[in-house]
Design an enzyme around this catalytic site. Structure first.
Site, PDB file in Angstrom:
ATOM      1  N   HIS A 195      37.858  84.653  29.987  1.00 39.78           N
ATOM      2  CA  HIS A 195      39.275  84.640  30.339  1.00 39.78           C
ATOM      3  C   HIS A 195      39.804  83.228  30.183  1.00 39.78           C
ATOM      4  O   HIS A 195      39.200  82.272  30.661  1.00 39.78           O
ATOM      5  CB  HIS A 195      39.466  85.086  31.792  1.00 39.78           C
ATOM      6  CG  HIS A 195      40.901  85.056  32.212  1.00 39.78           C
ATOM      7  ND1 HIS A 195      41.770  86.077  31.919  1.00 39.78           N
ATOM      8  CD2 HIS A 195      41.625  84.111  32.860  1.00 39.78           C
ATOM      9  CE1 HIS A 195      42.970  85.767  32.380  1.00 39.78           C
ATOM     10  NE2 HIS A 195      42.914  84.584  32.947  1.00 39.78           N
ATOM     11  N   ASP A 233      47.693  95.345  40.628  1.00 37.60           N
ATOM     12  CA  ASP A 233      48.008  93.989  40.153  1.00 37.60           C
ATOM     13  C   ASP A 233      49.238  94.021  39.246  1.00 37.60           C
ATOM     14  O   ASP A 233      50.098  93.151  39.315  1.00 37.60           O
ATOM     15  CB  ASP A 233      46.823  93.375  39.404  1.00 37.60           C
ATOM     16  CG  ASP A 233      47.244  92.069  38.743  1.00 37.60           C
ATOM     17  OD1 ASP A 233      47.598  91.137  39.475  1.00 37.60           O
ATOM     18  OD2 ASP A 233      47.275  92.005  37.501  1.00 37.60           O
ATOM     19  N   ARG A 290      56.037  89.465  41.708  1.00 34.34           N
ATOM     20  CA  ARG A 290      55.870  88.003  41.846  1.00 34.34           C
ATOM     21  C   ARG A 290      56.689  87.265  40.804  1.00 34.34           C
ATOM     22  O   ARG A 290      57.295  86.222  41.090  1.00 34.34           O
ATOM     23  CB  ARG A 290      54.380  87.628  41.692  1.00 34.34           C
ATOM     24  CG  ARG A 290      53.543  87.996  42.897  1.00 34.34           C
ATOM     25  CD  ARG A 290      52.064  87.863  42.583  1.00 34.34           C
ATOM     26  NE  ARG A 290      51.702  86.543  42.114  1.00 34.34           N
ATOM     27  CZ  ARG A 290      50.708  86.294  41.249  1.00 34.34           C
ATOM     28  NH1 ARG A 290      49.973  87.285  40.769  1.00 34.34           N
ATOM     29  NH2 ARG A 290      50.442  85.067  40.879  1.00 34.34           N
ATOM     30  N   SER A 318      44.678  88.128  41.224  1.00 30.56           N
ATOM     31  CA  SER A 318      45.276  88.875  40.111  1.00 30.56           C
ATOM     32  C   SER A 318      44.338  88.857  38.892  1.00 30.56           C
ATOM     33  O   SER A 318      44.016  89.896  38.304  1.00 30.56           O
ATOM     34  CB  SER A 318      46.628  88.233  39.769  1.00 30.56           C
ATOM     35  OG  SER A 318      47.098  88.646  38.526  1.00 30.56           O
ATOM     36  N   LYS A 369      41.512  92.249  37.603  1.00 32.97           N
ATOM     37  CA  LYS A 369      41.550  92.915  36.286  1.00 32.97           C
ATOM     38  C   LYS A 369      40.192  92.782  35.586  1.00 32.97           C
ATOM     39  O   LYS A 369      39.718  93.713  34.950  1.00 32.97           O
ATOM     40  CB  LYS A 369      42.633  92.301  35.399  1.00 32.97           C
ATOM     41  CG  LYS A 369      44.038  92.641  35.857  1.00 32.97           C
ATOM     42  CD  LYS A 369      45.068  92.156  34.864  1.00 32.97           C
ATOM     43  CE  LYS A 369      45.320  90.676  34.919  1.00 32.97           C
ATOM     44  NZ  LYS A 369      46.370  90.187  35.739  1.00 32.97           N
TER      45      LYS A 369
HETATM   46  N1  URA Z   1      47.570  85.591  34.930  1.00 35.79           N
HETATM   47  C1  URA Z   1      47.334  86.691  35.683  1.00 35.79           C
HETATM   48  O1  URA Z   1      46.741  87.651  35.232  1.00 35.79           O
HETATM   49  N2  URA Z   1      47.789  86.676  36.949  1.00 35.79           N
HETATM   50  C2  URA Z   1      48.424  85.639  37.501  1.00 35.79           C
HETATM   51  O2  URA Z   1      48.775  85.690  38.667  1.00 35.79           O
HETATM   52  C3  URA Z   1      48.669  84.501  36.704  1.00 35.79           C
HETATM   53  C4  URA Z   1      48.218  84.515  35.411  1.00 35.79           C
END
Ligand code: URA
Length: 431
Positions: free
Chosen positions: A89, A167, A174, A189, A193
């Site tokens: 990621h 999320d 958000r 968040s 995922k």
């Molecule tokens: N990327 C995400 O998946 N979530 C966040 O809160 C910020 C960046």
């Protein structure tokens, strides 16, 4: 429980949670899961969830609360399980082609890849957009197709889809309520995922600098530590690199341009040194997490034998893309040169400015849903530490839209010094 009863339970839970968090108290795992379930099924309204998110933004969350929030969001939809697979990621950068390069390398070394990818956000590019520049490439697949492709090819990339729907809902709120840049909310968040995608081994590439979410090495390290800690708490073996994003990674910024640069690296052709170093470092780290013997040698062999490039072609074909495109990626035929107004040493080619230039040329979206020009973008011709003379070409602009605006942004992004400068290190820190 009747729908009305469950609605009022969720509303009581969110009202209690707001009271607790506004005075800096700590929520229980049950409170967190009731609120998250209520918001995801629509029984908790936006205004109450927004009040809770703002209280969290201001007062933070304990480690236990953050782990509970992460687990609840990961469990809010489908959960895949790929314990043998690796994933990576990136927190988002300009010219970031580490997924396009490091992942075919590790797959060629025998470590299967099950990756969740995203689209570009603002100036930060997304792997989905880059791969969609290849005609026919698709991210649409069922879990069965995803699993079969991992077994057959050793590498598959998917979109969040039904994974972690809580999320998705909370992130959208958000985004419109000024509560994105909260460490526990960002960490939960991202990790929810990734945990829902189910890979057993993960590396986080936390970008730091003008073109990144995290502007300072201290903040980037804090996020990296949180991401690794949350992942380990959810049973995912992980590590992190903190990498420079004051400058774009490599020379190319823009979807097909980045595919072209990635192909050059995998084919052993001339490629920017910072990208080559990053791709190797991420691949080695992933192989280390998998306990692969002599990972450095395995990575070199995958590159020099052509196995890594062959894996990219096989993966692209498996997801519907035309592997012929990789041999000669189509970029915009409309190219403008930017020349240095004065001479000097390059301090940096500011990532934010270059990213904005690529975006206005059509490589990114000014607002959600904007169409992309896959062939558009910027190629920087000079790097930090290099000497530039007045009138020398410093960048190429690809695309037909907003060329003058892009030129101005690129000019402003080029920071020159009268004194000799050093080239920026690609990797700043690691854990
Ligand atoms: N990327 C995400 O998946 N979530 C966040 O809160 C910020 C960046």
């Amino acid at each position: 429980m009747s729908d009305q009863r469950s609605d009022s339970t969720a509303i009581n839970a969110v009202l209690d949670a707001i009271e607790v968090k506004k005075f800096g108290g700590e929520l229980s795992e049950e409170q967190i899961s009731s609120v998250v379930a209520g918001y995801t099924d629509g029984s908790v309204p936006d205004y109450q969830m927004a009040a809770l998110l703002m209280a969290i933004f201001i007062n933070g969350m304990s480690r236990e609360e953050t782990v509970a929030l992460t687990r609840t969001m990961a469990d809010s939809g489908e959960r895949y399980s790929f314990p043998e697979c690796v994933d990576k990621h990136s927190t988002g950068g300009v010219g970031d082609k580490v997924s396009l390069t490091a992942l075919p390398i590790v797959a060629a070394c025998g470590a299967p890849v099950a990756k969740l990818s995203g689209r570009g956000l603002g100036v930060t590019g997304g792997t989905i957009d880059k791969l969609e520049s290849i005609p026919g490439f698709t991210f649409e697949m069922t879990e069965r197709q995803f699993r079969e492709q991992i077994e057959r090819v050793g590498m598959a990339l998917t979109e969040a889809g039904d994974l972690a729907p809580a999320d998705k809902a909370i992130y959208a709120l958000r985004d419109t309520t000024g509560t994105v840049d909260s460490l526990p909310l960002i960490g939960s968040s991202i990790v929810s995922k990734k945990a829902a995608t189910g890979a057993g081994f993960l590396i986080y590439d936390v970008k730091c600098g003008s073109g990144a979410f995290m502007k300072t090495p201290e903040k980037a390290r804090e996020l990296a530590e949180l991401l690794v800690d949350l992942s380990e708490a959810l049973g995912v073996s992980s590590s992190a690199l903190i990498t420079d994003m004051d400058n774009p990674l490599g020379r190319a910024v823009g979807n097909a341009l980045e595919v072209r640069e990635s192909v050059a690296l995998l084919k052993g052709e001339e490629a920017p040194e910072d990208l080559a170093r990053m791709a190797r470092a991420v691949a080695v780290r992933l192989l280390q997490l998998k306990d692969t013997p002599d990972p450095e040698r395995a990575v070199e062999e995958a590159l020099t034998s052509g196995a890594a490039y062959a894996k990219l072609c096989e993966f692209v074909e498996a997801q519907g893309g035309d592997p012929g495109f990789l041999e000669s990626p189509v970029v915009s035929g409309s190219v403008a040169e930017v020349r240095a107004a004065e001479g000097g040493y390059v301090e940096r080619f500011d990532a934010l400015g270059v990213g904005q230039a690529a975006l206005v040329l059509g490589a990114g979206r000014e607002k959600k849903g904007d169409p992309l020009d896959y062939g558009a973008g910027v190629e920087v011709l000079v790097r930090s530490g290099e000497r530039v003379e007045a009138g020398e070409p410093v960048a190429l602009l690809y695309g037909e839209k907003n060329v003058e605006r892009a030129e101005k942004l690129v000019r402003e992004a080029l920071r020159l010094s009268e004194q000799p400068t050093e080239s920026a290190p690609a990797i700043l820190d690691s854990l």
